[in-house]
Motif scaffolding. Structure first.
Motif, PDB file in Angstrom:
ATOM      1  N   ALA A   1     -21.064  56.708 -79.182  1.00  0.00           N
ATOM      2  CA  ALA A   1     -21.178  56.783 -77.724  1.00  0.00           C
ATOM      3  C   ALA A   1     -21.156  58.233 -77.251  1.00  0.00           C
ATOM      4  CB  ALA A   1     -20.044  55.992 -77.069  1.00  0.00           C
ATOM      5  N   ASN A   2     -20.296  59.045 -77.857  1.00  0.00           N
ATOM      6  CA  ASN A   2     -20.208  60.461 -77.518  1.00  0.00           C
ATOM      7  C   ASN A   2     -21.520  61.177 -77.838  1.00  0.00           C
ATOM      8  OD1 ASN A   2     -19.524  63.429 -78.364  1.00  0.00           O
ATOM      9  ND2 ASN A   2     -17.777  62.801 -77.123  1.00  0.00           N
ATOM     10  N   LYS A   3     -22.039  60.928 -79.020  1.00  0.00           N
ATOM     11  CA  LYS A   3     -23.275  61.585 -79.445  1.00  0.00           C
ATOM     12  C   LYS A   3     -24.457  61.179 -78.567  1.00  0.00           C
ATOM     13  CE  LYS A   3     -21.754  61.776 -84.270  1.00  0.00           C
ATOM     14  NZ  LYS A   3     -21.958  61.201 -85.628  1.00  0.00           N
ATOM     15  N   LYS A   4     -24.592  59.876 -78.318  1.00  0.00           N
ATOM     16  CA  LYS A   4     -25.702  59.387 -77.502  1.00  0.00           C
ATOM     17  C   LYS A   4     -25.586  59.893 -76.063  1.00  0.00           C
ATOM     18  CE  LYS A   4     -26.525  55.150 -80.151  1.00  0.00           C
ATOM     19  NZ  LYS A   4     -26.435  53.661 -80.146  1.00  0.00           N
ATOM     20  N   GLY A   5     -24.347  59.897 -75.555  1.00  0.00           N
ATOM     21  CA  GLY A   5     -24.128  60.380 -74.199  1.00  0.00           C
ATOM     22  C   GLY A   5     -24.523  61.840 -74.043  1.00  0.00           C
ATOM     23  N   LYS A   6     -24.174  62.648 -75.023  1.00  0.00           N
ATOM     24  CA  LYS A   6     -24.500  64.074 -74.952  1.00  0.00           C
ATOM     25  C   LYS A   6     -26.006  64.317 -75.089  1.00  0.00           C
ATOM     26  CE  LYS A   6     -21.649  67.065 -76.831  1.00  0.00           C
ATOM     27  NZ  LYS A   6     -20.718  67.771 -77.749  1.00  0.00           N
TER      28      LYS A   6
ATOM     29  N   GLU B   1     -26.479  49.561 -68.443  1.00  0.00           N
ATOM     30  CA  GLU B   1     -27.617  48.631 -68.406  1.00  0.00           C
ATOM     31  C   GLU B   1     -28.523  48.888 -67.209  1.00  0.00           C
ATOM     32  OE1 GLU B   1     -28.292  43.814 -67.676  1.00  0.00           O
ATOM     33  OE2 GLU B   1     -26.351  44.556 -68.399  1.00  0.00           O
ATOM     34  N   HIS B   2     -27.931  49.204 -66.061  1.00  0.00           N
ATOM     35  CA  HIS B   2     -28.708  49.284 -64.822  1.00  0.00           C
ATOM     36  C   HIS B   2     -29.056  50.711 -64.386  1.00  0.00           C
ATOM     37  CE1 HIS B   2     -28.552  45.022 -63.835  1.00  0.00           C
ATOM     38  NE2 HIS B   2     -27.283  45.020 -64.224  1.00  0.00           N
ATOM     39  N   ALA B   3     -28.502  51.723 -65.008  1.00  0.00           N
ATOM     40  CA  ALA B   3     -28.783  53.103 -64.595  1.00  0.00           C
ATOM     41  C   ALA B   3     -30.268  53.425 -64.758  1.00  0.00           C
ATOM     42  CB  ALA B   3     -27.942  54.080 -65.408  1.00  0.00           C
ATOM     43  N   ASN B   4     -30.810  54.095 -63.773  1.00  0.00           N
ATOM     44  CA  ASN B   4     -32.218  54.496 -63.817  1.00  0.00           C
ATOM     45  C   ASN B   4     -32.406  55.954 -64.228  1.00  0.00           C
ATOM     46  OD1 ASN B   4     -33.220  51.964 -62.929  1.00  0.00           O
ATOM     47  ND2 ASN B   4     -32.701  52.485 -60.818  1.00  0.00           N
ATOM     48  N   THR B   5     -31.337  56.715 -64.249  1.00  0.00           N
ATOM     49  CA  THR B   5     -31.420  58.126 -64.637  1.00  0.00           C
ATOM     50  C   THR B   5     -30.656  58.357 -65.932  1.00  0.00           C
ATOM     51  OG1 THR B   5     -29.442  58.723 -63.362  1.00  0.00           O
ATOM     52  CG2 THR B   5     -31.570  58.889 -62.234  1.00  0.00           C
ATOM     53  N   GLN B   6     -31.107  59.342 -66.666  1.00  0.00           N
ATOM     54  CA  GLN B   6     -30.400  59.711 -67.892  1.00  0.00           C
ATOM     55  C   GLN B   6     -28.990  60.206 -67.577  1.00  0.00           C
ATOM     56  OE1 GLN B   6     -33.471  62.474 -69.072  1.00  0.00           O
ATOM     57  NE2 GLN B   6     -34.062  61.203 -70.812  1.00  0.00           N
ATOM     58  N   PHE B   7     -28.815  60.767 -66.389  1.00  0.00           N
ATOM     59  CA  PHE B   7     -27.506  61.296 -66.023  1.00  0.00           C
ATOM     60  C   PHE B   7     -26.458  60.193 -66.018  1.00  0.00           C
ATOM     61  CE2 PHE B   7     -24.235  62.434 -62.873  1.00  0.00           C
ATOM     62  CZ  PHE B   7     -23.784  63.626 -63.428  1.00  0.00           C
ATOM     63  N   TYR B   8     -26.725  59.100 -65.310  1.00  0.00           N
ATOM     64  CA  TYR B   8     -25.707  58.056 -65.210  1.00  0.00           C
ATOM     65  C   TYR B   8     -25.639  57.178 -66.458  1.00  0.00           C
ATOM     66  CZ  TYR B   8     -24.489  59.464 -60.531  1.00  0.00           C
ATOM     67  OH  TYR B   8     -24.027  60.207 -59.461  1.00  0.00           O
ATOM     68  N   LYS B   9     -26.708  57.115 -67.227  1.00  0.00           N
ATOM     69  CA  LYS B   9     -26.615  56.464 -68.543  1.00  0.00           C
ATOM     70  C   LYS B   9     -25.671  57.269 -69.444  1.00  0.00           C
ATOM     71  CE  LYS B   9     -31.131  54.138 -68.726  1.00  0.00           C
ATOM     72  NZ  LYS B   9     -30.612  52.772 -68.862  1.00  0.00           N
ATOM     73  N   ALA B  10     -25.793  58.594 -69.373  1.00  0.00           N
ATOM     74  CA  ALA B  10     -24.934  59.470 -70.170  1.00  0.00           C
ATOM     75  C   ALA B  10     -23.479  59.350 -69.734  1.00  0.00           C
ATOM     76  CB  ALA B  10     -25.401  60.920 -70.043  1.00  0.00           C
TER      77      ALA B  10
ATOM     78  N   ALA C   1     -21.949  56.850 -68.320  1.00  0.00           N
ATOM     79  CA  ALA C   1     -21.388  55.564 -68.737  1.00  0.00           C
ATOM     80  C   ALA C   1     -20.922  55.629 -70.191  1.00  0.00           C
ATOM     81  CB  ALA C   1     -22.415  54.450 -68.550  1.00  0.00           C
ATOM     82  N   LEU C   2     -21.733  56.208 -71.055  1.00  0.00           N
ATOM     83  CA  LEU C   2     -21.381  56.309 -72.470  1.00  0.00           C
ATOM     84  C   LEU C   2     -20.207  57.260 -72.693  1.00  0.00           C
ATOM     85  CD1 LEU C   2     -24.972  56.444 -73.973  1.00  0.00           C
ATOM     86  CD2 LEU C   2     -23.264  54.671 -74.434  1.00  0.00           C
ATOM     87  N   LEU C   3     -20.223  58.396 -72.024  1.00  0.00           N
ATOM     88  CA  LEU C   3     -19.163  59.385 -72.211  1.00  0.00           C
ATOM     89  C   LEU C   3     -17.836  58.893 -71.634  1.00  0.00           C
ATOM     90  CD1 LEU C   3     -21.250  62.592 -71.422  1.00  0.00           C
ATOM     91  CD2 LEU C   3     -20.375  61.873 -73.672  1.00  0.00           C
ATOM     92  N   ALA C   4     -17.903  58.114 -70.556  1.00  0.00           N
ATOM     93  CA  ALA C   4     -16.680  57.537 -70.000  1.00  0.00           C
ATOM     94  C   ALA C   4     -16.110  56.473 -70.927  1.00  0.00           C
ATOM     95  CB  ALA C   4     -16.964  56.944 -68.623  1.00  0.00           C
ATOM     96  N   GLN C   5     -16.974  55.650 -71.519  1.00  0.00           N
ATOM     97  CA  GLN C   5     -16.520  54.664 -72.502  1.00  0.00           C
ATOM     98  C   GLN C   5     -15.828  55.357 -73.665  1.00  0.00           C
ATOM     99  OE1 GLN C   5     -20.341  52.603 -73.153  1.00  0.00           O
ATOM    100  NE2 GLN C   5     -19.259  50.693 -72.742  1.00  0.00           N
ATOM    101  N   ASP C   6     -16.428  56.430 -74.137  1.00  0.00           N
ATOM    102  CA  ASP C   6     -15.851  57.182 -75.254  1.00  0.00           C
ATOM    103  C   ASP C   6     -14.499  57.766 -74.869  1.00  0.00           C
ATOM    104  OD1 ASP C   6     -15.938  58.580 -77.849  1.00  0.00           O
ATOM    105  OD2 ASP C   6     -16.220  60.381 -76.636  1.00  0.00           O
ATOM    106  N   PHE C   7     -14.409  58.328 -73.686  1.00  0.00           N
ATOM    107  CA  PHE C   7     -13.150  58.884 -73.193  1.00  0.00           C
ATOM    108  C   PHE C   7     -12.043  57.837 -73.214  1.00  0.00           C
ATOM    109  CE2 PHE C   7     -10.412  58.845 -69.435  1.00  0.00           C
ATOM    110  CZ  PHE C   7      -9.703  60.028 -69.591  1.00  0.00           C
ATOM    111  N   GLU C   8     -12.325  56.654 -72.677  1.00  0.00           N
ATOM    112  CA  GLU C   8     -11.300  55.610 -72.589  1.00  0.00           C
ATOM    113  C   GLU C   8     -10.894  55.114 -73.970  1.00  0.00           C
ATOM    114  OE1 GLU C   8     -12.627  52.609 -69.865  1.00  0.00           O
ATOM    115  OE2 GLU C   8     -13.061  54.101 -68.296  1.00  0.00           O
TER     116      GLU C   8
END
Length: 219
Positions: A52-57, A183-192, A194-201
């Protein structure tokens, strides 16, 4: 607290503060430019190096590499449809809509969270009225409690509060929130994000040996 744990807490503390700001309000040119100016696609903490960290970055890097200020409306529209409205957001940021069968704001889980905050003396200074189980406010409390643990590693009250907050009030539903956002984000920013927040938690829970309470979700 060992040096390794201190370093992880420092990284998690910085992420919590940033995520609080990202989720609290609509993006601005300055807030997005902050990511670019500080090269956060490269400098975001690796933590344990999860997928998740790698994909988010990677997603964040792709977004930053083509970012121009005139794209801000696109990013604002994405924030709105995900977290704010008009209409029902695709990734509603309030815990009660996941934890309550009626899927409404300020339900019983919110009342329990308010009781918990009162017990531990936690309060907010909000510029506008917001249910206290908004995801951004969870990150604000995590930020405050991690700061206390960095200042006083033996502060049992702060550690107990953080454990209860995560185990009972946030982690049982936040994974689903991030899943919907991804799932619903339309920009790479908010997709990133979501992944980085999941990794953080995930890393924070692992670091503190927390297993979220199993709860039925309604969304």
């Amino acid at each position: 607290m060992t040096d390794t744990t201190t370093n992880i807490y420092l990284e998690l503390h910085a992420i919590a503060r940033l995520l609080h700001n990202v989720f609290l309000d609509y993006p601005t040119v300055d807030s997005i430019q902050y990511f670019d100016d500080n090269q956060l696609d490269q400098n975001w903490p690796v933590l344990i190096g999860s997928e998740a960290n790698k994909k988010g970055k990677v997603l964040l890097s792709q977004f930053i590499s083509q970012w121009q200020p005139d794209q801000i409306n696109e990013v604002k529209l994405d924030y709105g449809q995900l977290y704010f409205g008009p209409g029902e957001p695709n990734a509603m940021p309030w815990g009660s809509v996941y934890l309550g069968e009626q899927q409404i704001l300020n339900d019983q889980s919110t009342v329990q969270l308010m009781r918990f905050y009162k017990q531990f003396g936690i309060s907010f200074n909000l510029k506008y009225n917001q249910p206290v189980d908004h995801i951004a406010l969870f990150y604000s409390v995590i930020d405050q409690l991690l700061q206390k643990l960095l200042d006083e590693p033996t502060n049992k009250l702060a550690k107990d509060a953080l454990v209860v907050l995560l185990q009972q009030h946030m982690l049982p539903w936040s994974w689903r929130f991030h899943e919907l956002a991804s799932e619903h984000a339309n920009t790479q920013f908010y997709k990133a994000i979501a992944l980085l927040a999941q990794d953080f938690e995930s890393v924070l829970a692992h670091t503190m040996n927390i297993v979220p309470m199993p709860m039925r979700l309604f969304r």
